[in-house]
Design a protein around this motif. Structure first.
Motif, PDB file in Angstrom:
ATOM      1  N   GLU A   1       0.815  -1.197   0.000  1.00 58.20           N
ATOM      2  CA  GLU A   1       0.000   0.000   0.000  1.00 58.20           C
ATOM      3  C   GLU A   1       0.861   1.265   0.000  1.00 58.20           C
ATOM      4  OE1 GLU A   1      -3.939  -0.482   2.169  1.00 58.20           O
ATOM      5  OE2 GLU A   1      -2.818   0.881   3.440  1.00 58.20           O
TER       6      GLU A   1
ATOM      7  N   TRP B   1       4.300   5.187  -2.845  1.00 58.79           N
ATOM      8  CA  TRP B   1       4.189   6.598  -2.501  1.00 58.79           C
ATOM      9  C   TRP B   1       5.511   7.181  -2.024  1.00 58.79           C
ATOM     10  CZ3 TRP B   1      -0.037   8.831  -4.135  1.00 58.79           C
ATOM     11  CH2 TRP B   1      -1.210   8.066  -4.267  1.00 58.79           C
TER      12      TRP B   1
ATOM     13  N   TYR C   1      17.001  13.657  -8.169  1.00 58.65           N
ATOM     14  CA  TYR C   1      17.537  13.490  -6.810  1.00 58.65           C
ATOM     15  C   TYR C   1      19.055  13.297  -6.864  1.00 58.65           C
ATOM     16  CZ  TYR C   1      17.598  11.923  -1.941  1.00 58.65           C
ATOM     17  OH  TYR C   1      17.834  11.814  -0.599  1.00 58.65           O
TER      18      TYR C   1
ATOM     19  N   GLY D   1      -5.540   3.552   2.588  1.00 53.13           N
ATOM     20  CA  GLY D   1      -4.170   3.315   2.124  1.00 53.13           C
ATOM     21  C   GLY D   1      -3.660   4.471   1.297  1.00 53.13           C
ATOM     22  N   GLU D   2      -4.523   4.947   0.408  1.00 49.81           N
ATOM     23  CA  GLU D   2      -4.125   6.038  -0.464  1.00 49.81           C
ATOM     24  C   GLU D   2      -3.916   7.323   0.346  1.00 49.81           C
ATOM     25  OE1 GLU D   2      -5.975   6.935  -4.730  1.00 49.81           O
ATOM     26  OE2 GLU D   2      -7.276   7.238  -3.008  1.00 49.81           O
TER      27      GLU D   2
ATOM     28  N   ARG E   1      -3.073   7.620   3.483  1.00 48.30           N
ATOM     29  CA  ARG E   1      -1.834   7.646   4.257  1.00 48.30           C
ATOM     30  C   ARG E   1      -0.621   7.640   3.333  1.00 48.30           C
ATOM     31  NH1 ARG E   1      -0.523   2.149   7.458  1.00 48.30           N
ATOM     32  NH2 ARG E   1      -1.110   0.655   5.866  1.00 48.30           N
ATOM     33  N   GLY E   2      -0.806   7.071   2.130  1.00 45.17           N
ATOM     34  CA  GLY E   2       0.273   7.132   1.132  1.00 45.17           C
ATOM     35  C   GLY E   2       0.585   8.565   0.739  1.00 45.17           C
ATOM     36  N   VAL E   3      -0.449   9.328   0.347  1.00 42.00           N
ATOM     37  CA  VAL E   3      -0.189  10.713  -0.081  1.00 42.00           C
ATOM     38  C   VAL E   3       0.344  11.547   1.084  1.00 42.00           C
ATOM     39  CG1 VAL E   3      -1.809  10.782  -2.018  1.00 42.00           C
ATOM     40  CG2 VAL E   3      -2.612  11.437   0.245  1.00 42.00           C
TER      41      VAL E   3
ATOM     42  N   MET F   1       2.134  10.468   3.709  1.00 40.68           N
ATOM     43  CA  MET F   1       3.537  10.125   3.952  1.00 40.68           C
ATOM     44  C   MET F   1       4.437  10.743   2.877  1.00 40.68           C
ATOM     45  SD  MET F   1       5.393   6.488   3.607  1.00 40.68           S
ATOM     46  CE  MET F   1       4.983   6.566   1.889  1.00 40.68           C
ATOM     47  N   GLN F   2       3.961  10.689   1.628  1.00 40.31           N
ATOM     48  CA  GLN F   2       4.755  11.256   0.538  1.00 40.31           C
ATOM     49  C   GLN F   2       4.979  12.754   0.752  1.00 40.31           C
ATOM     50  OE1 GLN F   2       3.013  11.893  -3.505  1.00 40.31           O
ATOM     51  NE2 GLN F   2       4.520  10.354  -4.078  1.00 40.31           N
TER      52      GLN F   2
ATOM     53  N   LEU G   1       7.503  13.320   3.555  1.00 39.63           N
ATOM     54  CA  LEU G   1       8.890  13.080   3.123  1.00 39.63           C
ATOM     55  C   LEU G   1       9.392  14.221   2.233  1.00 39.63           C
ATOM     56  CD1 LEU G   1       8.848   9.227   2.441  1.00 39.63           C
ATOM     57  CD2 LEU G   1      10.271  10.419   4.123  1.00 39.63           C
ATOM     58  N   LYS G   2       8.532  14.687   1.331  1.00 36.19           N
ATOM     59  CA  LYS G   2       8.957  15.772   0.444  1.00 36.19           C
ATOM     60  C   LYS G   2       9.207  17.057   1.238  1.00 36.19           C
ATOM     61  CE  LYS G   2       7.047  14.247  -3.971  1.00 36.19           C
ATOM     62  NZ  LYS G   2       5.973  14.426  -4.972  1.00 36.19           N
TER      63      LYS G   2
ATOM     64  N   ASP H   1      12.480  16.714   2.773  1.00 34.52           N
ATOM     65  CA  ASP H   1      13.505  16.952   1.748  1.00 34.52           C
ATOM     66  C   ASP H   1      13.760  18.446   1.605  1.00 34.52           C
ATOM     67  OD1 ASP H   1      13.634  14.236   1.268  1.00 34.52           O
ATOM     68  OD2 ASP H   1      12.564  14.286  -0.641  1.00 34.52           O
TER      69      ASP H   1
ATOM     70  N   GLY I   1      17.830  12.034   2.619  1.00 36.45           N
ATOM     71  CA  GLY I   1      16.767  11.098   2.281  1.00 36.45           C
ATOM     72  C   GLY I   1      16.876   9.767   2.997  1.00 36.45           C
TER      73      GLY I   1
ATOM     74  N   THR J   1      15.441  10.235   6.524  1.00 33.87           N
ATOM     75  CA  THR J   1      13.981  10.342   6.632  1.00 33.87           C
ATOM     76  C   THR J   1      13.314   9.024   6.250  1.00 33.87           C
ATOM     77  OG1 THR J   1      13.838  11.268   4.407  1.00 33.87           O
ATOM     78  CG2 THR J   1      14.002  12.811   6.224  1.00 33.87           C
ATOM     79  N   LEU J   2      13.927   8.306   5.301  1.00 30.07           N
ATOM     80  CA  LEU J   2      13.362   7.003   4.926  1.00 30.07           C
ATOM     81  C   LEU J   2      13.375   6.072   6.128  1.00 30.07           C
ATOM     82  CD1 LEU J   2      12.287   5.080   2.742  1.00 30.07           C
ATOM     83  CD2 LEU J   2      14.660   4.479   2.216  1.00 30.07           C
ATOM     84  N   MET J   3      14.474   6.087   6.853  1.00 30.20           N
ATOM     85  CA  MET J   3      14.575   5.221   8.028  1.00 30.20           C
ATOM     86  C   MET J   3      13.559   5.651   9.097  1.00 30.20           C
ATOM     87  SD  MET J   3      17.930   4.206  10.219  1.00 30.20           S
ATOM     88  CE  MET J   3      18.896   3.587   8.893  1.00 30.20           C
TER      89      MET J   3
ATOM     90  N   ALA K   1      10.236   4.441   7.944  1.00 26.35           N
ATOM     91  CA  ALA K   1      10.161   2.970   7.993  1.00 26.35           C
ATOM     92  C   ALA K   1       9.957   2.477   9.421  1.00 26.35           C
ATOM     93  CB  ALA K   1      11.421   2.358   7.393  1.00 26.35           C
TER      94      ALA K   1
END
Ligand SMILES: NC(=O)C1=CN([C@@H]2O[C@H](COP(=O)(O)OP(=O)(O)OC[C@H]3O[C@@H](n4cnc5c(N)ncnc54)[C@H](OP(=O)(O)O)[C@@H]3O)[C@@H](O)[C@H]2O)C=CC1
Ligand SMILES: [Fe+2]
Ligand SMILES: [Fe+2]
Lengths: 363, 251
Positions: free
Chosen positions: A39, A43, A94, B218-219, B221-223, B225-226, B229-230, B233, B239, B242-244, B247
């Motif tokens: 899911e 993204w 990037y 799902g969508e 929380r996807g948008v 989270m995106q 993160l941006k 950035d 990166g 922030t990925l860690m 995660a």
């Protein structure tokens, strides 16, 4: 801080994607549920997963980053092309922003943009390479080494290339056609195969072309699989006994169900860095499921060895320009820095080079 | 499709569009989020020293109040009352996190919580809702998303400059707030509420019904989270770091 190199990558399966995120989550947390992973994965904007240091056997090192484009492993297909190109472009942007001097376009990332760096964002001082010349070099080295180990006469052999009209496939064909008895070229579209066949014939090679893989596979002593398939789905029926099969696809070409022949199957296009590689955080063991240390794909390694050599140039670009001379030159650069053919292995582990000993392992 | 109350020919009575109860819950979250923002900006004004900063914080509070009113008005058009509850489970926790930063008179921490974390999620999810919600409801979500985005830009510039002064200290503060605030947000956006009702939805949790109006949790929380993160950035945080962080959130 300028970086010597960047690698643009994507994961070849959901299992691999889950493994990477598990390492990042650390040992204290439960693994991400498959449902959540699928899911959320798409993204994630492209970003560095880890920093990489590569050391030449001459002693010096280069620093870079491994950038994941976060292409969902089940969305590599043609129908997702536009969204995936956008992901590769974002990953390239990037890499540029990170100040990488040279960028390797790993796996499907070069296929998506067809090696055309004009499709990438304005690069400033950053150059891009598809990495396919070193890939071809390592595939060819693998075939030669395996034939030598098994005492095969290349001059007597029929070579089948699956995905022959592609960038890697055509490079392999140009290098090996002069050395074998006969080459059989396979892909889905006939016209590009015919063009390549014409070129090889004019060099004196005996060439056959077919879009029907099963019709041809029983004629081959050596098979190179370099088709751009979304998943390991290729079936090779009726291979000759003792055929040598090199699967260099990423994701792999051959279905796990295709391995029950009496053949020697090994994964190709892979190199080993004898000077060593370091990853921070240490995702190396999950990025590369190989039974040997310091293994990486040729496409990734090309940018790194060019950085070691101080040659920040788009060594491999476009489609169909890979010549034996360039392959030789790239192989020599890699060798100078201790990047050599990876020990033979497949999904079951190490592959013994001598004839017949592989049969137990491939079962 | 313009979504209004329809006349039911059989009973000759006004009945609600079947999607109205879903929008009611979506709007309840939005209004509550706006009211939390009103409280947060008002508290922020209390710790600012520069009169210009005070005025700006109060102006933001005013703006968020306007957003809450606009969402409530959209509910009216659908024939529903939009409830709100700043003491609902997750919102209360988010407000408490912000108040701790206020107590420490930490202006930067306040900006991080409100502008980087809460607004990130507001912008991204409003934008997505704006794409699927019918008529003026959709337009309102889209317009408010755009407004939220506008005022984030200014704060990003302040935070970037702050990070340039001392990267290690900034990233450490950011990570601490991430662990606290983003854990709450991640739980709020999780597929199901692990410790019971969110105290805002009027019946069973709206999450399961979202597909009826073309949304999925799902969508969303996807948008979200995106966008988060941006935004990180933009602050210049590496990166891989922030990925860690992301995660390691409870998923
Ligand atoms: N091991 C390594 O280090 C590396 C591996 N690779 C992998 O090598 C493969 C080829 O890459 P590259 O040459 O750049 O790709 P290209 O897109 O240039 O070529 C792909 C080739 O595969 C053929 N093909 C696609 N689908 C099929 C099919 N179903 N059956 C037969 N042929 C097919 C295409 O022809 P047609 O469309 O006509 O069928 C074409 O000949 C990829 O899997 C890539 O990820 C790449 C770089 C490095
Ligand atoms: Fe608002
Ligand atoms: Fe706001």
């Amino acid at each position: 801080m300028p970086l010597d190199f960047a690698l643009i990558a994507h994961q070849e399966s959901w299992k691999a994607a889950a493994d990477v995120l598990s390492v990042l989550r650390g040992p204290g947390l439960p693994p991400i549920l498959d449902l959540d992973l699928r899911e959320l994965f798409a993204w994630i904007p492209p970003r560095t997963v880890c920093r990489v240091e590569l050391t030449s056997s001459l002693g010096h090192s280069v620093q870079g980053v491994y950038i994941d484009a976060f292409i969902p492993p089940d969305r590599l297909g043609y129908e997702f092309r536009q969204e995936n190109i956008a992901r590769v472009r974002a990953a390239a942007a990037y890499a540029i922003k990170e100040g990488a001097k040279i960028v390797s376009l790993g796996g499907f990332s070069s296929i998506l943009i067809e090696g055309d760096s004009a499709l990438l964002p304005d690069a400033g001082d950053t150059v891009f390479t598809t990495g396919n010349t070193l890939t071809v070099s390592l595939i060819v080295q693998g075939i030669l080494a395996m034939c030598a180990a098994q005492g095969r006469e290349l001059r007597e052999a029929t070579l089948l290339i699956v995905g022959a009209s592609g960038d890697v496939g055509s490079g392999c064909a140009r290098c090996l056609a002069p050395l074998v008895k006969r080459v059989v070229l396979n892909a889905r579209a006939l016209d590009r195969l015919n063009t390549l066949a014409g070129e090889l014939r004019s060099g004196g090679a005996e060439v056959e072309v077919s879009v029907d893989l099963q019709q041809l596979s029983n004629q081959a002593d050596i098979v190179i699989c370099v088709a751009s398939l979304e998943s390991p789905s290729l079936l090779l029926k009726q291979l000759r006994p003792n055929a040598i099969v090199c699967d260099a696809g990423y994701p792999k070409n051959l279905s796990p169900a295709a391995g029950d022949e009496d053949c020697t199957l090994f994964f190709g296009g892979l190199g080993q860095v004898t000077g060593g590689m370091r990853f921070e955080p240490d995702v190396h063991r999950v990025l590369h499921h190989h039974p040997f240390p310091n293994i990486a794909q040729g496409c990734m390694l090309e940018g790194m060895v060019l950085a070691l050599e101080g040659r920040f140039e788009p060594f491999s670009h476009g489609r169909g320009f890979i010549t034996p001379e360039r392959v030789h030159e790239m192989g020599a650069i890699a060798a100078r820095h201790g990047v050599q053919l990876a020990p033979f292995h497949n999904a079951n582990g190490a592959v013994q080079e001598a004839l017949h000993t592989t049969q137990e392992q491939t079962r | 499709m313009e979504l209004v109350t329809k006349l039911n020919p059989d009973s000759a009575q006004a009945t609600l569009d079947p999607t109205a109860p879903i929008w009611q819950d979506v709007l309840a979250q939005a209004v509550t989020g706006e009211l939390i923002a009103v409280l947060n900006y008002t508290s922020l004004a209390g710790i600012c020293e520069d009169p210009e900063e005070i005025a700006e914080a109060l102006e933001h509070a005013e703006g968020e109040q306007g957003h809450a009113r606009a969402f409530t008005a959209e509910g009216k058009k659908l024939g529903i009352d939009v409830p709100s509850n700043v003491n609902a489970k997750y919102w209360k926790r988010l407000r408490a996190s912000f108040l701790r930063c206020v107590e420490e008179r930490d202006f930067i921490a306040c900006l991080i919580v409100q502008e980087v974390m809460l607004e990130s999620f507001a912008v991204a999810s409003y934008r997505r809702v704006g794409e699927v919600a019918p008529g003026s409801l959709g337009r309102t979500f889209a317009a408010i998303a755009a407004e939220e985005e506008d005022h984030i830009d200014h704060s990003i510039a302040i935070l970037r400059a702050e990070r340039e002064r001392d990267r290690a200290a900034f990233d450490e503060k950011l990570h601490g707030l991430h662990l606290e605030v983003m854990t709450t947000i991640a739980e709020m956006f999780a597929r199901e509420d692990k410790d019971g009702h969110c105290e805002l939805c009027h019946g069973a949790c709206v999450k399961q019904s979202l597909p009826v109006v073309g949304l999925t949790m799902g969508e969303l929380r996807g948008v979200a989270m995106q966008h988060y993160l941006k935004t990180l950035d933009l602050l210049g945080v590496p990166g891989e770091v922030t990925l860690m962080w992301v995660a390691q959130l409870p998923l």
